[in-house]
Structure formats: structure tokens, C-alpha cells
Design an enzyme around this catalytic site. Structure first.
Site, short mmCIF file in Angstrom:
data_model
loop_
_atom_site.label_atom_id
_atom_site.label_comp_id
_atom_site.label_asym_id
_atom_site.label_seq_id
_atom_site.Cartn_x
_atom_site.Cartn_y
_atom_site.Cartn_z
N HIS A 1 35.16 30.61 60.69
CA HIS A 1 36.07 30.36 61.85
C HIS A 1 35.32 29.31 62.79
O HIS A 1 34.38 29.88 63.58
CB HIS A 1 36.63 31.48 62.35
CG HIS A 1 37.65 32.20 61.20
ND1 HIS A 1 37.89 33.62 61.36
CD2 HIS A 1 38.22 31.75 60.24
CE1 HIS A 1 38.47 33.94 60.45
NE2 HIS A 1 38.89 32.84 59.73
N GLU B 1 34.02 30.13 66.77
CA GLU B 1 33.25 31.29 66.90
C GLU B 1 31.81 30.86 67.04
O GLU B 1 30.90 31.24 66.04
CB GLU B 1 33.51 32.37 65.67
CG GLU B 1 34.98 32.81 65.57
CD GLU B 1 35.42 33.53 64.56
OE1 GLU B 1 34.36 34.04 63.65
OE2 GLU B 1 36.40 34.01 64.26
N HIS C 1 31.17 36.99 62.27
CA HIS C 1 32.36 36.51 62.94
C HIS C 1 32.27 36.92 64.46
O HIS C 1 31.49 37.85 64.89
CB HIS C 1 33.51 37.02 62.42
CG HIS C 1 34.21 36.50 61.17
ND1 HIS C 1 35.10 35.42 60.92
CD2 HIS C 1 33.68 36.65 59.65
CE1 HIS C 1 35.18 35.19 59.66
NE2 HIS C 1 34.30 35.76 58.82
N GLU D 1 31.86 41.69 63.49
CA GLU D 1 32.43 40.85 64.41
C GLU D 1 31.49 41.17 65.61
O GLU D 1 31.40 42.33 66.28
CB GLU D 1 34.09 41.47 64.82
CG GLU D 1 34.96 41.41 63.71
CD GLU D 1 35.64 39.96 63.73
OE1 GLU D 1 35.03 39.03 64.70
OE2 GLU D 1 36.24 39.51 62.63
#
Length: 434
Positions: free
Chosen positions: A175, A178, A310, A383
């Protein structure tokens, strides 16, 4: 596999909720509160940040995600921070959830030169190869849609030769918005090269493993994201979509396992979670999948463990994302327990919250699910920082890079340690590793 029942009860243990330290995200100003069916005022059709209240569990969150929005964070009280276009907001409100809009601050969203651009990533890799030719080798595994080289970096005691050693894969920046994940890639490469020969643990791991780092799997997206006076809040690739003016595919919804199966992605090219026209239809996903498949030797996948990095939310996630079930087709109890135990070990080290991916909401077509179900690789999604939008959301200030990437050094080393036999963590090495 069938889609989960929409009225089923989702597992509630290990659900991760992070409380915002401020009432609105990224320095934004509260605009207003909307009831069911109300419309959010907008200057245009561009996605913006909104808060959604009333989602009580993973089933509710999945219902909201199925509108095509990106759920960016689940806060302590169950409120969701969501990136959504005005039409998406109307749809969420029609479902009966309360929506609060906020507008991004231009100052807070200004690109930070402390983050590493893609040309700088390439330069850094070239420098490592030149400085450590006996440890570092890079290869181009494909080209992006816009023609940028996609790099995989191998770190080993003989990096130009395929050796009979367990391999570990670290991937970053599926993504685009990020950028901290790219810094994590740089940190891993620097940690392993600088520590080799001086740190006994790192030296042993590099000598007994082949370590692959893909520092940026979506360079077109990241370069576009940083191209203006403000961050572009761009998530997807930049490839054209036939029959639509909307660009890009969500890489982490384009993988071939259970692609589009379960309402965990969108079929709308304009959506932030657009899954693409077919599995691996995104140039960058096809190239990375081909690279992973190329690591199969003699019918055996050499990569045993992996992390896909991420931001944000401070979570350690493991498969599956397409179903709420722990044990499912392709995942027996020992396999689930191995993921869970390794995930919890790493989370104990970095302070993140460990849980199955679907504990947040259903996703389909993720790398998480594909690496395990298709390739048999024990793998995790991290994350990273921050835990709240008040600390910068997708774009925290670059002065946190050192501390927040160092926070994951120990989990990376722990995963490398267990790469020879992940099942060792549940005491089943004789059963699975012979």
C-alpha cells in the site's frame, strides 16, 4: 470456501482496539455528525477520513468494509476510522451507522523528506551490495506498471548462490501510503549487514538462512503518493483499469487465494480496496507471486516464513482473513497454533496486539492467505506504528523512524530463528520437520 454467514458471531478474543489520543485524525477539524441516510458534505468526489460509530463486532466491520471503503483503524470504543468517498459514506449511513466527517490538514499531510524515496531505496541497495558483496546480492524480479525495476535483496553468507538453507521473506509497501514500511526494509538490511561479524546471533542467522527483502513492492504508488505539495493518500498501484478512468488495484486484495470470495474486497475500480479484474491482474502482484513461486526447488518451497509490513495500528496478524474460522480448509489446528504462538511471541517483543486477520473484518485476496494456502509459508502481517491517528496515521513524522523500526528488530530475529522449523514453537518439530 463459502462466505461466512452474515449473521454469525465473530470471535471476540484478541480483537485489537487502539484509542485515539485526539478526537479527530491528523489534525483535522470536526465537521458534523450524520444519522442514518444522511449525506456528508464534500467539495469533490475524493476520498476523505471519516469516523463510523455503531460497529460492535467483526461482522459489523465486515459489512462496512463491503461498501468498498478502507478501514484504517478500530479504536477502543469500537469507532472506526475509515477512508471513504462521499457515495461510500452515504451507503454506510444507509446501513444505520453514524458517520462523522473530518477534513485533512494540509500542514499535517505535507510530504516529509526524512522518508526514503524509491530512487533512494535503489541507491541504498546498490551501496550495500558494493560494501558487502559477500553478504548482499540484489536482483530485478520484474517491472512495475510504469516500468520501474522491482528489487529483491538476498542476504546470506554466499548471496549469489542458491543454498540448501531455510529462506525468509520480508515484503514492504504493498500500500503506497505506508512509507514507514520502506524504512523497516532499510532497517532490516542495515541491521543484518552491520551486525554480521560483530553480533553473534545475527552472524549465525545470516550464515544459516537465506534472507530476502523486497524493500518496495509498489514503487509507482509510493512515488505518486509523495509527488505533490501534500501526501496524496494513495493506496493502490497506478495501473490502468479497462473500461474505467480510475487507476490502480489494491495489491493486498489481488492475490489468488479466495480472490473476491467473501465480500472482503471491492469490484469497483474506483474503490480503495479494488481487487482487480482477475487474480494477479496487477503487474506488481504477478511479479511478486512469480518470484515467490521461483523459490520452489524440487517441488519444495524454500521460503518457510515471511512478514508483510503495513501501517498502521500496531498489530501482528496471521491467516486466514477470508473466514472467521481458525481451523478451515487448508489450516489444521497445529498449523493455526503455530501461527498463533509465533505471532504472540513476536507481539510480546514489540508490544503490538496479536490476532487472526479476520478478527478485524473479512478480507479476501490477501498475501497473508495466499502465502500460507498456496505456498505453505508460515506468515504474518505487521501493522506498524502508530497506534492512533493522533500520532500521524499513515504519515507519522520521520523523527520516529529510528525508534519504530528498531521496535521490530527482535521480532524479525525471532522469525529468522524459527525459520528452520516453525512448528518447533509448539513442540511438534519431530512431526513436521523430521
Amino acid at each position: 470456501m463459502p462466505s461466512p454467514h452474515p449473521h454469525s458471531t465473530a470471535p471476540r478474543r484478541r480483537l485489537a482496539f487502539r484509542k485515539s489520543l485526539v478526537p479527530i485524525a491528523l489534525g483535522t477539524l470536526l465537521i458534523g455528525t450524520l444519522g442514518a441516510g444522511s449525506a456528508v458534505a464534500s467539495q469533490d468526489d475524493d476520498p476523505g477520513l471519516v469516523r463510523v460509530s455503531g460497529a460492535e463486532n467483526a461482522v459489523d466491520r465486515t459489512e462496512i468494509a463491503r461498501t468498498g471503503v478502507s478501514i484504517d483503524l478500530v479504536e477502543d470504543d469500537g469507532t472506526l476510522l475509515v477512508t471513504a468517498a462521499p457515495d461510500d459514506v452515504d451507503e454506510i449511513a444507509d446501513l444505520g451507522y453514524e458517520v462523522t466527517e473530518a477534513g485533512p490538514s494540509a500542514e499535517a499531510m505535507h510530504p516529509d523528506d526524512g522518508y526514503t524515496s524509491y530512487p533512494e531505496v535503489v541507491e541504498h541497495v546498490d551501496g550495500l551490495v558494493a560494501e558487502h558483496p559477500g553478504l548482499v546480492h540484489s536482483q530485478v524480479y520484474g517491472q512495475s506498471y510504469e516500468g520501474r525495476d522491482l528489487l529483491a535483496v538476498r542476504i546470506s553468507d554466499d548471496p549469489t548462490v542458491d543454498q540448501d538453507k531455510p529462506e525468509v521473506l520480508f515484503t514492504h509497501s504493498q500500500h503506497a501510503r505506508e512509507p514507514l514500511t520502506v524504512e523497516m526494509a532499510v532497517r532490516i538490511m542495515d541491521m543484518l549487514t552491520e551486525g554480521y561479524g560483530s553480533d553473534e546471533r545475527i552472524t549465525e542467522l545470516v550464515d544459516t538462512r537465506e534472507i530476502w527483502v523486497v524493500p518496495n513492492s509498489n514503487p509507482d504508488g509510493t512515488e505518486y503518493d509523495r509527488s505533490g505539495d501534500t501526501w496524496q493518500n494513495w493506496r493502490k498501484t497506478r495501473g490502468a483499469n479497462e473500461g474505467s478512468e480510475a487507476l490502480g488495484t489494491d495489491m493486498n486484495r489481488n492475490w489468488a487465494h479466495e480472490w473476491g470470495c467473501c465480500g472482503g474486497s471491492s469490484g469497483d475500480p474506483g474503490s480503495m480496496t479494488y481487487r482487480g479484474q482477475a487474480p494477479e491482474s496487477a503487474t506488481e502482484v504477478e511479479a511478486l507471486a512469480d518470484f515467490v513461486r521461483s523459490r520452489e526447488v524440487g517441488g519444495e518451497q524454500q521460503i518457510t516464513t515471511a512478514i508483510d509490513f503495513h501501517t498502521y495500528g500496531e498489530l501482528v496478524l496471521w491467516p486466514f482473513g477470508y473466514t472467521y474460522d481458525e481451523v478451515a480448509d487448508g489450516m489444521n489446528q497445529d498449523e493455526y497454533d503455530t501461527h498463533e504462538a509465533l505471532g504472540e511471541l513476536m507481539a510480546d517483543s514489540n508490544g503490538y496486539t496479536p490476532q487472526q486477520s479476520s478478527g478485524l473484518y473479512i478480507t479476501d485476496g490477501s498475501i497473508n492467505d495466499w502465502l500460507w494456502a498456496d505456498q505453505g509459508i508460515v506468515n504474518f502481517t505487521f501493522e506498524m506504528y502508530p497506534g492512533s491517528p493522533g500520532d500521524g496515521g499513515f504519515y507519522p513524522p520521520s523523527d520516529v523512524i529510528g525508534e519504530e523500526t528498531a521496535r521490530n528488530e527482535e521480532p524479525v530475529l525471532q522469525l529468522l530463528d524459527y525459520a528452520d522449523c516453525p512448528y518447533r514453537i509448539i513442540g511438534e518439530e519431530e512431526t513436521y520437520c523430521g
